[in-house]
Design a protein around this motif. Structure first.
Motif, mmCIF file in Angstrom:
data_model
loop_
_atom_site.group_PDB
_atom_site.id
_atom_site.type_symbol
_atom_site.label_atom_id
_atom_site.label_comp_id
_atom_site.label_asym_id
_atom_site.label_seq_id
_atom_site.Cartn_x
_atom_site.Cartn_y
_atom_site.Cartn_z
ATOM 1 N N HIS A 1 10.450 1.327 -18.839
ATOM 2 C CA HIS A 1 11.774 1.652 -19.399
ATOM 3 C C HIS A 1 11.885 3.119 -19.819
ATOM 4 O O HIS A 1 12.802 3.812 -19.365
ATOM 5 N N PRO A 2 10.964 3.646 -20.653
ATOM 6 C CA PRO A 2 11.066 5.083 -20.968
ATOM 7 C C PRO A 2 10.903 5.980 -19.748
ATOM 8 O O PRO A 2 11.548 7.026 -19.655
ATOM 9 N N VAL A 3 10.078 5.574 -18.783
ATOM 10 C CA VAL A 3 9.923 6.395 -17.573
ATOM 11 C C VAL A 3 11.260 6.484 -16.846
ATOM 12 O O VAL A 3 11.702 7.563 -16.445
ATOM 13 N N SER B 1 -4.055 2.228 -19.624
ATOM 14 C CA SER B 1 -2.904 2.989 -20.132
ATOM 15 C C SER B 1 -3.178 4.492 -20.222
ATOM 16 O O SER B 1 -2.277 5.259 -20.544
ATOM 17 N N SER B 2 -4.412 4.934 -19.882
ATOM 18 C CA SER B 2 -4.681 6.384 -19.945
ATOM 19 C C SER B 2 -4.843 7.016 -18.559
ATOM 20 O O SER B 2 -5.073 8.214 -18.446
ATOM 21 N N GLN B 3 -4.765 6.194 -17.501
ATOM 22 C CA GLN B 3 -4.971 6.739 -16.144
ATOM 23 C C GLN B 3 -3.877 6.249 -15.212
ATOM 24 O O GLN B 3 -3.640 5.041 -15.133
ATOM 25 N N VAL B 4 -3.293 7.174 -14.484
ATOM 26 C CA VAL B 4 -2.220 6.757 -13.580
ATOM 27 C C VAL B 4 -2.373 7.429 -12.209
ATOM 28 O O VAL B 4 -2.763 8.595 -12.115
ATOM 29 N N ILE C 1 3.527 13.018 -16.966
ATOM 30 C CA ILE C 1 3.929 12.210 -15.808
ATOM 31 C C ILE C 1 5.224 12.779 -15.214
ATOM 32 O O ILE C 1 5.311 13.005 -14.004
ATOM 33 N N ILE C 2 6.199 13.055 -16.064
ATOM 34 C CA ILE C 2 7.495 13.545 -15.564
ATOM 35 C C ILE C 2 7.318 14.914 -14.897
ATOM 36 O O ILE C 2 7.909 15.179 -13.841
ATOM 37 N N GLU C 3 6.475 15.771 -15.484
ATOM 38 C CA GLU C 3 6.236 17.097 -14.882
ATOM 39 C C GLU C 3 5.578 16.952 -13.504
ATOM 40 O O GLU C 3 5.946 17.628 -12.541
ATOM 41 N N ALA D 1 0.849 -1.204 0.000
ATOM 42 C CA ALA D 1 0.000 0.000 0.000
ATOM 43 C C ALA D 1 0.874 1.240 0.000
ATOM 44 O O ALA D 1 1.960 1.221 0.574
ATOM 45 N N TRP D 2 0.400 2.293 -0.647
ATOM 46 C CA TRP D 2 1.125 3.571 -0.591
ATOM 47 C C TRP D 2 0.160 4.731 -0.772
ATOM 48 O O TRP D 2 -0.946 4.581 -1.290
ATOM 49 N N ALA D 3 0.632 5.900 -0.304
ATOM 50 C CA ALA D 3 -0.213 7.102 -0.348
ATOM 51 C C ALA D 3 -0.144 7.734 -1.741
ATOM 52 O O ALA D 3 0.930 7.833 -2.341
ATOM 53 N N ILE D 4 -1.293 8.131 -2.225
ATOM 54 C CA ILE D 4 -1.389 8.714 -3.581
ATOM 55 C C ILE D 4 -1.118 10.221 -3.490
ATOM 56 O O ILE D 4 -1.750 10.925 -2.703
ATOM 57 N N SER D 5 -0.191 10.705 -4.330
ATOM 58 C CA SER D 5 0.119 12.139 -4.331
ATOM 59 C C SER D 5 -0.520 12.857 -5.511
ATOM 60 O O SER D 5 -0.704 14.074 -5.470
ATOM 61 N N ALA D 6 -0.781 12.148 -6.596
ATOM 62 C CA ALA D 6 -1.397 12.801 -7.762
ATOM 63 C C ALA D 6 -2.094 11.750 -8.621
ATOM 64 O O ALA D 6 -1.762 10.556 -8.549
ATOM 65 N N ARG D 7 -3.068 12.220 -9.405
ATOM 66 C CA ARG D 7 -3.778 11.314 -10.324
ATOM 67 C C ARG D 7 -3.855 12.005 -11.672
ATOM 68 O O ARG D 7 -4.213 13.184 -11.746
ATOM 69 N N LEU D 8 -3.508 11.287 -12.714
ATOM 70 C CA LEU D 8 -3.644 11.849 -14.059
ATOM 71 C C LEU D 8 -4.590 10.952 -14.852
ATOM 72 O O LEU D 8 -4.469 9.724 -14.823
#
Ligand SMILES: C[S@@+](CC[C@H](N)C(=O)[O-])C[C@H]1O[C@@H](n2cnc3c(N)ncnc32)[C@H](O)[C@@H]1O
Length: 358
Positions: free
Chosen positions: A126-128, A156-159, A85-87, A66-73
């Motif tokens: 890998h690209p990340v 693949s559209s939500q992270v 994502i990188i920003e 489990a981990w705390a969520i800091s942002a959702r895209l």
């Protein structure tokens, strides 16, 4: 600042996972809700977690990780998912005062319906990783002692994005224990005990078992758990009316006794008692407590088979019983439990009453 907690569980145990995190968070005055997809293998608990709640996440039994969520895209553009994502990661790290993370993982749910996402996440890491290294946010080599960046893809559209704590991290990302079936072990459940040792005693568990010379395996047939103890050099009393694997018996380290595991006791103190008997969980928990309390064994590792209904309630009752006995009789005891990756309708418990010296 976090606005939720992501929890991974075995698909089918989302209700138990949610009930447990609701209860644990409420104990710290933290409230929230979730509407999990059944059989997905994850729960997004909507809450503003306090540091205390985040600190207690590793204690959860039904959450493997489990981990705390800091942002959702959401609505990531398939032509360039990386830039936003990188920003976002750069902003999260700056807000948290973290210069670099020591690792990054692209995660996904275990449920059948998420297979395509799993394939996508496996490649996308890998690209990340390259982009984070270029921006200086990721250490050149993996550093397990630093926080790690966690990216959970629902598709693949939500992270969901978070940064974990090294001391709260599960033994394996998402709690998925990648263990190789050992050649020569008589049953697949051998992996359950290997995972349990690793989760409860840590990655150096083999070193910790070096001083253990004797063990008892209650409900041992055909010998998957006995095999693990024998493999660590122990002499094992294997208690079961069923047959033991012949190759294992040929090691001469196993004494097979066809007896009732609820009655049989060793002549002298042994280091470990392990128990995988299919029986009422309260009965097994009571037996294990008594084994340690009456000094038949030093440490116990046991499986509790949970009923289909009220799985969490049943564990709560057992935990309350064990905790009340511990509080009265062995206040220094260590009690830990987990729904391991190799567990099915059951959980695994580790108990050390720390009573060997008085
Ligand atoms: C899940 S199997 C154990 C598998 C074993 N841990 C392994 O890795 O190969 C459960 C075993 O518990 C045994 N069992 C159930 N009740 C028992 C009892 N009262 N006394 C001894 N053995 C018992 C059964 O005979 C069965 O072999």
């Amino acid at each position: 600042m976090s606005d939720g907690i992501l929890l991974y569980c075995r698909p089918g145990f989302e209700k138990e996972c949610l009930a447990e995190v609701v209860e644990t968070a409420a104990e710290s005055g933290c409230f929230g809700w979730a509407n999990p997809d059944m059989n997905s293998g994850f729960v997004v608990f909507e809450t503003t977690p306090t540091p205390k709640v985040i600190e207690r996440l590793p204690e959860l039994v039904f959450a493997r990780d489990a981990w705390a969520i800091s942002a959702r895209l959401a609505d990531l553009d398939e032509r360039d998912r990386l830039t936003p994502i990188i920003e976002t990661v750069a902003r999260i790290l700056k807000d948290a005062g973290i210069r670099q993370v020591g690792d990054v993982s692209c995660e996904y749910a275990e449920g059948e319906q998420y297979r395509p996402t799993a394939r996508f996440a496996g490649k996308f890491v890998h690209p990340v990783r390259q982009a984070l290294r270029r921006s200086g946010s990721l250490t050149p080599k993996t550093r397990p002692d630093l926080p790690a960046l966690r990216l959970f893809f629902k598709d693949s559209s939500q992270v969901l994005i978070g940064v974990d704590r090294p001391d709260g991290r599960a033994a394996w990302p998402m709690g998925i224990a990648r263990l190789k079936f050992p050649a020569g072990a008589p049953s697949r459940s051998t992996l359950k005990l290997e995972e349990a040792f690793s989760v409860f005693l840590g990655p150096q568990w083999r070193d910790r078992l070096q001083n253990s010379h004797t063990g008892v395996d209650l409900g041992a047939s055909p010998g998957g758990w006995t095999w693990q103890l024998v493999n660590q050099g122990m002499h094992v009393y294997a208690i079961d009316n069923g047959p033991m694997d012949e190759t294992l018996m040929a090691t001469t380290q196993v004494d097979h006794q066809q007896a009732d595991g609820f009655i049989w006791k060793p002549d002298r103190y042994v280091d470990w008692v392990v128990c995988d008997m299919v029986e009422k969980p309260a009965r097994v928990a009571f037996l294990m407590y008594e084994w340690l309390h009456e000094r038949h064994a030093r440490y116990a590792m046991f499986n509790l088979k949970l009923p289909m209904r009220k799985r969490f309630a049943q564990w709560q009752e057992i935990r309350e019983f064990l905790e009340s006995r511990i509080a009265q009789e062995h206040p220094k005891a260590e009690l830990r439990a987990k729904h391991l990756y190799h567990d099915r309708e059951e959980i695994t418990v580790y108990l050390d009453l720390k009573n060997q010296n008085g």
